[in-house]
Design a protein around this motif. Structure first.
Motif, PDB file in Angstrom:
ATOM      1  N   THR A  24     -12.508  26.256 -23.323  1.00  5.24           N
ATOM      2  CA  THR A  24     -12.794  25.014 -24.044  1.00  5.24           C
ATOM      3  C   THR A  24     -14.100  24.390 -23.549  1.00  5.24           C
ATOM      4  O   THR A  24     -14.930  23.940 -24.345  1.00  5.24           O
ATOM      5  CB  THR A  24     -11.618  24.026 -23.880  1.00  5.24           C
ATOM      6  OG1 THR A  24     -10.425  24.700 -24.260  1.00  5.24           O
ATOM      7  CG2 THR A  24     -11.807  22.782 -24.731  1.00  5.24           C
ATOM      8  N   TRP A 145      -3.438  18.986 -19.516  1.00  6.04           N
ATOM      9  CA  TRP A 145      -3.606  19.715 -20.776  1.00  6.04           C
ATOM     10  C   TRP A 145      -2.252  20.275 -21.199  1.00  6.04           C
ATOM     11  O   TRP A 145      -1.319  20.344 -20.402  1.00  6.04           O
ATOM     12  CB  TRP A 145      -4.585  20.871 -20.591  1.00  6.04           C
ATOM     13  CG  TRP A 145      -5.970  20.524 -20.155  1.00  6.04           C
ATOM     14  CD1 TRP A 145      -6.338  19.818 -19.045  1.00  6.04           C
ATOM     15  CD2 TRP A 145      -7.194  20.898 -20.809  1.00  6.04           C
ATOM     16  NE1 TRP A 145      -7.707  19.736 -18.969  1.00  6.04           N
ATOM     17  CE2 TRP A 145      -8.255  20.399 -20.026  1.00  6.04           C
ATOM     18  CE3 TRP A 145      -7.499  21.636 -21.956  1.00  6.04           C
ATOM     19  CZ2 TRP A 145      -9.592  20.592 -20.357  1.00  6.04           C
ATOM     20  CZ3 TRP A 145      -8.830  21.824 -22.290  1.00  6.04           C
ATOM     21  CH2 TRP A 145      -9.869  21.304 -21.514  1.00  6.04           C
ATOM     22  N   PRO A 153      -4.587  19.578 -28.977  1.00  7.15           N
ATOM     23  CA  PRO A 153      -5.658  18.574 -28.841  1.00  7.15           C
ATOM     24  C   PRO A 153      -5.510  17.596 -27.663  1.00  7.15           C
ATOM     25  O   PRO A 153      -6.498  17.200 -27.061  1.00  7.15           O
ATOM     26  CB  PRO A 153      -5.585  17.797 -30.166  1.00  7.15           C
ATOM     27  CG  PRO A 153      -4.900  18.723 -31.129  1.00  7.15           C
ATOM     28  CD  PRO A 153      -3.930  19.524 -30.302  1.00  7.15           C
ATOM     29  N   VAL A 155      -5.122  15.700 -24.158  1.00  7.93           N
ATOM     30  CA  VAL A 155      -5.188  15.795 -22.696  1.00  7.93           C
ATOM     31  C   VAL A 155      -4.823  14.407 -22.172  1.00  7.93           C
ATOM     32  O   VAL A 155      -5.461  13.417 -22.545  1.00  7.93           O
ATOM     33  CB  VAL A 155      -6.597  16.196 -22.194  1.00  7.93           C
ATOM     34  CG1 VAL A 155      -6.654  16.152 -20.670  1.00  7.93           C
ATOM     35  CG2 VAL A 155      -6.976  17.591 -22.687  1.00  7.93           C
ATOM     36  N   MET A 175     -13.740  14.712 -21.843  1.00 10.70           N
ATOM     37  CA  MET A 175     -12.674  15.303 -22.666  1.00 10.70           C
ATOM     38  C   MET A 175     -12.991  15.124 -24.154  1.00 10.70           C
ATOM     39  O   MET A 175     -12.797  16.030 -24.959  1.00 10.70           O
ATOM     40  CB  MET A 175     -11.313  14.675 -22.329  1.00 10.70           C
ATOM     41  CG  MET A 175     -10.800  15.003 -20.936  1.00 10.70           C
ATOM     42  SD  MET A 175     -10.573  16.779 -20.693  1.00 10.70           S
ATOM     43  CE  MET A 175     -11.624  17.057 -19.294  1.00 10.70           C
ATOM     44  N   LYS A 180     -11.431  17.326 -27.158  1.00 11.80           N
ATOM     45  CA  LYS A 180     -10.028  16.973 -26.924  1.00 11.80           C
ATOM     46  C   LYS A 180      -9.755  15.545 -27.416  1.00 11.80           C
ATOM     47  O   LYS A 180     -10.674  14.771 -27.659  1.00 11.80           O
ATOM     48  CB  LYS A 180      -9.701  17.103 -25.426  1.00 11.80           C
ATOM     49  CG  LYS A 180      -9.657  18.553 -24.973  1.00 11.80           C
ATOM     50  CD  LYS A 180      -8.506  19.258 -25.639  1.00 11.80           C
ATOM     51  CE  LYS A 180      -8.674  20.764 -25.691  1.00 11.80           C
ATOM     52  NZ  LYS A 180      -7.649  21.426 -26.487  1.00 11.80           N
ATOM     53  N   HIS A 181      -8.489  15.236 -27.539  1.00 11.53           N
ATOM     54  CA  HIS A 181      -8.069  13.879 -27.910  1.00 11.53           C
ATOM     55  C   HIS A 181      -7.406  13.272 -26.683  1.00 11.53           C
ATOM     56  O   HIS A 181      -6.187  13.318 -26.542  1.00 11.53           O
ATOM     57  CB  HIS A 181      -7.093  13.923 -29.083  1.00 11.53           C
ATOM     58  CG  HIS A 181      -7.725  14.307 -30.374  1.00 11.53           C
ATOM     59  ND1 HIS A 181      -7.546  13.604 -31.540  1.00 11.53           N
ATOM     60  CD2 HIS A 181      -8.564  15.319 -30.686  1.00 11.53           C
ATOM     61  CE1 HIS A 181      -8.253  14.165 -32.511  1.00 11.53           C
ATOM     62  NE2 HIS A 181      -8.868  15.214 -32.020  1.00 11.53           N
ATOM     63  N   SER A 316     -11.790  19.448 -33.344  1.00 13.44           N
ATOM     64  CA  SER A 316     -11.521  19.686 -31.919  1.00 13.44           C
ATOM     65  C   SER A 316     -12.054  21.036 -31.436  1.00 13.44           C
ATOM     66  O   SER A 316     -12.092  21.289 -30.242  1.00 13.44           O
ATOM     67  CB  SER A 316     -10.021  19.583 -31.625  1.00 13.44           C
ATOM     68  OG  SER A 316      -9.339  20.710 -32.126  1.00 13.44           O
TER      69      SER A 316
END
Ligand SMILES: NC(=O)c1ccc[n+]([C@@H]2O[C@H](COP(=O)([O-])OP(=O)(O)OC[C@H]3O[C@@H](n4cnc5c(N)ncnc54)[C@H](O)[C@@H]3O)[C@@H](O)[C@H]2O)c1
Length: 322
Positions: A24, A145, A153, A155, A175, A180-181, A316
């Motif tokens: 990621t 995560w 999505p 974290v 993040m 990421k969300h 994402s």
């Protein structure tokens, strides 16, 4: 620490979680230095990530031109020291063992720069426990995560009482930058937010199976086609608001005394574990898993997760082709 000064990250522990976390960061353009104490996990790191990236490409979420640059940004290092050398952000994804995590953080601190953020991907230990040996706990934070980390999505970002505000803000920004969300918790507590809810579900699901109310297959199907279907689109508290809090509180009063509250693992599950039936990895858990079924189920899972990402969270997946 400002997010602009974060250019390279280290991932320690390259198993189920670590390899997806490394992927990621690399996809979003970061240089990634990884280390695992098992040589095999270092040797096959690129192969595992390539497989994940190929699935992204096949689903149309990633241009094929992003694959090689991402892989080239990832380096599997031979030592822990080499992995953390010169990085601005470290995340550990080693075994869920408090002693291992505490010893790891204590070893890392003298190896990294003053500003380097140390993050823990523990599923349950708050940073005030795993980072107890740190001289500068201000730099440490939990980033929790979810498996598979390159697909899910959320974290959870969980600062401890001693975490500096700057550490939390930079971690949240990082993040977000990698797609990421992140959710920042307002309070540090064991299991954070989501795993506490997952354990509540686990307890009831195991109890219903033990009571013989339905088979494992049937319970899984029931949840997928009801709660799971709904939660992908609407959060539980919103469901309650639309259901009506008068009705929901009546349901709660009627059912809360009925559901399991015991903190022991149910005998059915304890017996399976005692017999070595640990799930897919031993060929049997709640169901039988011949090797072909494992591959088929995992492929199906990832195909459906990718379809969900496309539908709901296409933003994402980053693909820095630079
Ligand atoms: N699997 C999940 O669903 C999940 C979800 C969220 C968080 N986590 C957490 O992430 C962490 C890793 O879990 P996982 O599922 O990836 O486990 P895993 O067993 O798949 O991977 C852990 C890896 O860490 C390596 N390792 C262990 N000790 C090490 C050390 N001191 N230095 C370097 N490498 C070391 C192991 O060789 C292994 O490859 C745990 O804290 C776990 O609780 C797991």
């Amino acid at each position: 620490m400002n997010i602009d000064s974060i250019r390279s990250v280290a991932v320690l522990g390259l198993g189920t979680m670590g390899h997806g976390i490394a992927q990621t960061f690399a996809l979003a353009g970061y240089q990634v230095q990884g280390y695992d104490e098992h040589p095999a996990a270092r040797a096959n790191l690129h192969e595992r990530i390539r497989k994940n990236l190929d699935a992204f490409v096949a689903s149309g979420l990633l241009p094929s031109s992003a694959v090689e640059p991402a892989l080239q940004r990832i380096k599997a290092c031979d030592t822990e020291q080499a992995a953390v050398n010169g990085v601005q952000f470290v995340t550990e994804a080693v075994a869920e063992d408090l002693n291992v995590k505490q010893a790891l953080f204590a070893r890392l601190e003298p190896l990294v720069g003053d500003d380097t953020i140390l993050a823990s991907n523990s599923s349950s230990f708050p940073i005030s426990q795993s980072g107890v040996n740190l001289k500068w706990p201000e730099r440490a934070v939990v980033t929790h995560w979810f498996n598979p980390p390159h697909l899910v999505p959320l974290v959870e970002v969980v600062p401890g009482p001693q975490t500096a505000e700057g550490t939390t803000l930079a971690t949240m920004a990082l993040m977000q930058h990698i797609g990421k969300h992140p959710l920042r918790l307002r309070k540090e507590l064991p299991g954070f937010l989501v795993n506490r809810i997952q354990v509540a579900i686990m307890r009831e699901v195991w109890d219903l199976l033990e009571q013989g109310v339905a088979s494992a297959d049937e319970i899984d199907a029931a949840l997928r086609t009801s709660v799971g279907f709904r939660l992908a689109a609407v959060g539980p508290l919103e469901v309650h608001d639309f259901g009506g809090l008068d009705i929901q509180t009546t349901v709660f009063r009627n059912l809360a005394p009925e559901i399991r509250s015991n903190v022991e693992v149910p005998k059915l599950v304890a017996d399976l574990v005692a017999q070595g039936h640990l799930g897919a990895k031993t060929g049997r858990g709640f169901q039988e898993y011949p090797p072909a079924k494992i591959a088929e189920r995992q492929q199906r899972r990832d195909r459906l997760f990718l379809a969900l990402i496309k539908l709901l969270y296409a933003d994402s997946i980053k693909g820095d082709v630079g």
